[in-house]
Design an enzyme around this catalytic site. Structure first.
Site, PDB file in Angstrom:
ATOM      1  N   SER A 204      -6.673  -4.679   7.592  1.00 28.75           N
ATOM      2  CA  SER A 204      -5.474  -5.005   6.820  1.00 28.75           C
ATOM      3  C   SER A 204      -4.838  -6.315   7.258  1.00 28.75           C
ATOM      4  O   SER A 204      -4.321  -7.072   6.426  1.00 28.75           O
ATOM      5  CB  SER A 204      -4.450  -3.871   6.929  1.00 28.75           C
ATOM      6  OG  SER A 204      -5.005  -2.657   6.496  1.00 28.75           O
ATOM      7  N   HIS A 251      -0.097  -5.965   9.671  1.00 28.59           N
ATOM      8  CA  HIS A 251       0.056  -6.579   8.353  1.00 28.59           C
ATOM      9  C   HIS A 251       0.877  -7.857   8.431  1.00 28.59           C
ATOM     10  O   HIS A 251       0.492  -8.901   7.898  1.00 28.59           O
ATOM     11  CB  HIS A 251       0.744  -5.591   7.400  1.00 28.59           C
ATOM     12  CG  HIS A 251      -0.070  -4.380   7.103  1.00 28.59           C
ATOM     13  ND1 HIS A 251       0.388  -3.350   6.308  1.00 28.59           N
ATOM     14  CD2 HIS A 251      -1.327  -4.031   7.478  1.00 28.59           C
ATOM     15  CE1 HIS A 251      -0.545  -2.418   6.212  1.00 28.59           C
ATOM     16  NE2 HIS A 251      -1.591  -2.809   6.922  1.00 28.59           N
TER      17      HIS A 251
END
Length: 305
Positions: A204, A251
């Site tokens: 991610s 993230h």
């Protein structure tokens, strides 16, 4: 008196009266290469090809390398292979996931690390010198029995495919790979800074780096930003919502790193948009991340690692 017969400079047994319009040497049909005016010989054609500059994108990537997203496909394959490895040997996640610092007792039990040393307990993680976890964790994903299971891999690979082939087409293969790895490392470094005792896996961070890169590329190329803004809003919303069951640190770290790298590629002065300057910039960012990791390790261990 007859004029002496002329022969091809590469095939002396072949009589010919045609000359190369560049070097003026006689050439036979096998050696002729059609040109805008007349014919060229094989050597002149090769010389001309060497002197022609390859077309490049605004960001320095070779246009010809953008025809097929090879790096994107290879990265997807590595993620899938790593997941198969996890299914065969689940211990891979504990061994190679992003983990800042934990202590392990002789029976294999894990405990939060709070500094210092305890007899019989072993420190593991990045703080113990396992820096490879900063990258290897980005190729692993949650096992099938976890909260979102295999969908963790599926969602990331879909995003990697849709974003990767676009970004790779603009940056070129080498720059794209550097962006991906730096974004993955940037996400892992923020995890280490904020949550050193949390085991984290997933691509991610790198994917969010690609999302940021796509946004910067779109602005640099003057595209219609309405659709791009909606896309980025969705990504940022997902980062907030998914914080309940994924690593928002990974993230955010990947997003910021991807934006920084692509901004440098897109908006640097023309004289700095060379391969050497871009390589130097990437190495400088890598050194900065290494310094941050070293300082965090010193803070965790009291300077003992």
């Amino acid at each position: 008196m007859e004029a002496a017969a002329t022969t091809c400079y590469r095939h002396p047994s072949y009589e010919t009266y045609v000359r190369c319009t560049r070097c003026d040497r006689y050439i036979c049909p096998d050696c002729m290469r059609e040109a805008s005016v007349g014919h060229h010989c094989v050597e002149c054609v090769k010389e001309g090809q060497r002197s022609v500059r390859r077309a490049r994108t605004v960001f320095g990537g070779a246009v010809s390398s953008a025809t097929r997203p090879v790096v994107t496909q290879v990265l997807m394959a590595l993620n899938v292979l790593a997941y198969i490895g996890e299914l065969i040997r689940p211990s891979i996640v504990d061994r190679f996931g992003v983990l800042g610092a934990m202590v392990v007792d002789p029976a294999g039990g894990r405990y939060y690390y709070r500094g210092g040393t305890v007899p019989g307990y072993e420190l593991i993680g990045i703080a113990d010198g396992e820096w490879y976890r900063l990258l290897t964790g980005a190729f692993l994903h949650l096992p099938p029995d976890a909260s979102i299971g295999v969908m963790h891999l599926v969602f990331n690979m879909l995003a990697l495919w849709n974003l990767g082939r676009v970004v790779e087409g603009q940056l070129g293969r080498a720059r794209f790979l550097a962006l991906y790895l730096l974004s993955a490392a940037g996400g892992s470094v923020l995890v280490y800074l904020v949550s050193p005792d949390t085991l984290t896996v997933g691509a991610s961070g790198a994917v969010f780096g690609l999302a940021a890169s796509f946004y910067v590329i779109s602005r640099r190329l003057g595209r219609d930003m309405r659709a791009v803004n909606r896309f980025m809003a969705g990504f940022l919303l997902w980062m907030v919502v998914s914080a309940a069951f994924t690593s928002w640190q990974g993230h955010l770290g990947g997003l910021l790193t991807g934006a920084l790298v692509t901004y440098g590629l897109a908006y640097a002065p023309a004289k700095l948009r060379t391969s050497a300057a871009q390589t130097g910039g990437g190495l400088a960012l890598l050194c900065l991340l290494a310094v941050v990791v070293a300082l965090r390790t010193a803070a965790l261990t009291g300077g003992g690692a």
